[in-house]
Scaffold this motif. Structure first.
Motif, mmCIF file in Angstrom:
data_model
loop_
_atom_site.group_PDB
_atom_site.id
_atom_site.type_symbol
_atom_site.label_atom_id
_atom_site.label_comp_id
_atom_site.label_asym_id
_atom_site.label_seq_id
_atom_site.Cartn_x
_atom_site.Cartn_y
_atom_site.Cartn_z
ATOM 1 N N PRO A 300 0.800 -1.232 0.000
ATOM 2 C CA PRO A 300 0.000 0.000 0.000
ATOM 3 C C PRO A 300 0.831 1.280 0.000
ATOM 4 C CG PRO A 300 0.137 -0.866 2.222
ATOM 5 C CD PRO A 300 0.867 -1.850 1.339
ATOM 6 N N ASN A 301 2.149 1.165 0.164
ATOM 7 C CA ASN A 301 2.977 2.345 0.420
ATOM 8 C C ASN A 301 3.764 2.871 -0.774
ATOM 9 O OD1 ASN A 301 2.330 2.321 3.268
ATOM 10 N ND2 ASN A 301 3.671 0.556 3.426
ATOM 11 N N GLY A 302 4.233 1.984 -1.651
ATOM 12 C CA GLY A 302 5.120 2.431 -2.712
ATOM 13 C C GLY A 302 6.510 2.705 -2.187
ATOM 14 N N VAL A 303 7.231 3.606 -2.832
ATOM 15 C CA VAL A 303 8.595 3.949 -2.424
ATOM 16 C C VAL A 303 8.580 4.458 -0.981
ATOM 17 C CG1 VAL A 303 10.581 5.444 -2.854
ATOM 18 C CG2 VAL A 303 9.243 4.590 -4.774
ATOM 19 N N ILE A 304 9.517 3.951 -0.166
ATOM 20 C CA ILE A 304 9.594 4.422 1.225
ATOM 21 C C ILE A 304 11.054 4.671 1.619
ATOM 22 C CG2 ILE A 304 7.480 3.315 2.046
ATOM 23 C CD1 ILE A 304 9.279 1.078 3.216
ATOM 24 N N GLU A 305 11.221 5.568 2.560
ATOM 25 C CA GLU A 305 12.554 5.829 3.104
ATOM 26 C C GLU A 305 12.944 4.699 4.042
ATOM 27 O OE1 GLU A 305 14.987 9.167 5.770
ATOM 28 O OE2 GLU A 305 12.886 9.515 5.223
ATOM 29 N N ILE A 306 14.200 4.275 3.961
ATOM 30 C CA ILE A 306 14.745 3.288 4.895
ATOM 31 C C ILE A 306 15.389 4.055 6.038
ATOM 32 C CG2 ILE A 306 16.390 1.410 5.230
ATOM 33 C CD1 ILE A 306 16.148 0.831 2.222
ATOM 34 N N LYS A 307 14.793 3.977 7.193
ATOM 35 C CA LYS A 307 15.293 4.729 8.354
ATOM 36 C C LYS A 307 16.547 4.073 8.908
ATOM 37 C CE LYS A 307 11.690 7.544 8.516
ATOM 38 N NZ LYS A 307 11.788 9.005 8.309
#
Length: 308
Positions: A300-307
């Motif tokens: 559901p999110n698509g591209v996300i930042e890797i914290k």
């Protein structure tokens, strides 16, 4: 923010009835990219792993997409890119789109988010054109927005994001052969019969209705392709056998993922998805071609930042 690391997910496009307009986002399969601000203006690509791709900015999908958005702002800093490919080029699950979508997402973040995610789709398409020869959003849109996406039109670009029914799973069989998007487009005909068009329109409308009403049977009935699949399926060894075995073991529908060679199936529930994956795998083993199997919920999110 001076540096950002992201996960860029794989995608399935077309989904039988939605050539160049439908796509979905996968979980667990994707590239990683790192973007850093630099003192020297412009976009540079410093490192690529996992694929033999050009470091020249204007020849690289990510580089072209990054420049498209960077040049609209012309900031007083530059951006350096690292690309770590986990999606094989020519796999049919959005390798080039992950690069393009990841690039515009990160540059937008480093610029202070001047654009919405929907606006980023237009920039990502500029990079996608380097790989496929044309600007299309059916992979970059779900990669950026997550879920399912429908490209209603291109002039102007109009993308609608649609949530996935909760029990829907995707199964992907990825043969270790390459089918270039440009080659798979070359087999297509510029005109289709009115009868085929009417059938395809009905299936596309049915599929969208099935997503909104969470009607799995309607989704399955609508996953039919009378336009593209008959022309492309000969490019994929054992396609008909794999598809038929998927359907016989409970898949709602199955078809060519993107331009191929990957074959996808949509299933209701994880148990059915695992049964279908096993059947598809058995069907392909006799080809002697190595392959990967993926089972995924709809991301559901698509591209996300890797914290960190």
């Amino acid at each position: 923010m001076n540096e950002i690391k992201i996960f860029c997910p794989a995608t399935i496009a077309n989904l039988n009835c939605g050539f160049d307009v439908l796509g979905l986002c996968l979980e667990g399969i994707g590239d990683e990219m790192i973007f850093r601000k630099t003192s020297q203006k412009g976009i540079t690509i410093s490192k690529i792993t996992g694929a033999d791709l050009p470091l020249e900015t204007n020849k690289n999908v990510a580089g072209v997409a990054a420049l498209a958005i960077y040049n609209t702002i012309n900031p007083d800093f530059g951006i350096e890119i690292e690309i770590h490919k986990k999606i094989k080029a020519g796999s049919g699950i959005g390798s080039s789109s992950a690069s393009a979508a990841g690039a515009v997402f990160c540059v937008n973040e480093l610029l202070g988010k001047p654009y919405s995610k929907n606006q980023l789709v237009d920039f990502a398409m500029k990079g996608e054109a380097i790989a496929s020869g044309s600007e299309h959003a059916d992979n970059v849109a779900p990669c950026l927005l997550g879920g399912f996406t429908l490209v209603r039109g291109y002039n102007p670009l109009d993308v609608i994001r649609i949530d996935s029914p909760s029990e829907l799973f995707a199964v992907v069989l990825h043969p270790h052969i390459e089918v270039k998007t440009s080659d798979s487009r070359a087999v297509l005909k510029p005109e289709i019969s009115l009868k085929s068009a009417i059938t395809q329109w009905g299936n596309l409308g049915g599929f969208i209705a099935g997503l909104y009403t969470k009607d799995y049977n309607l989704l399955g009935r609508s996953l039919q392709d009378v336009v593209i699949e008959p022309l492309r399926k000969h490019l994929i060894p054992n396609f008909d056998l794999v598809k038929n075995n998927a359907l016989q073991n409970g898949a709602l529908g199955a078809g060519i993922s993107g331009a191929g060679p990957s074959i996808f199936a949509l299933c209701k529930g994880q148990e059915t998805a695992e049964k279908v994956a096993y059947a598809m795998s058995n069907s392909y083993q006799e080809t002697g071609i190595e392959f990967d199997m993926h089972i995924s919920k709809i991301n559901p999110n698509g591209v996300i930042e890797i914290k960190k």
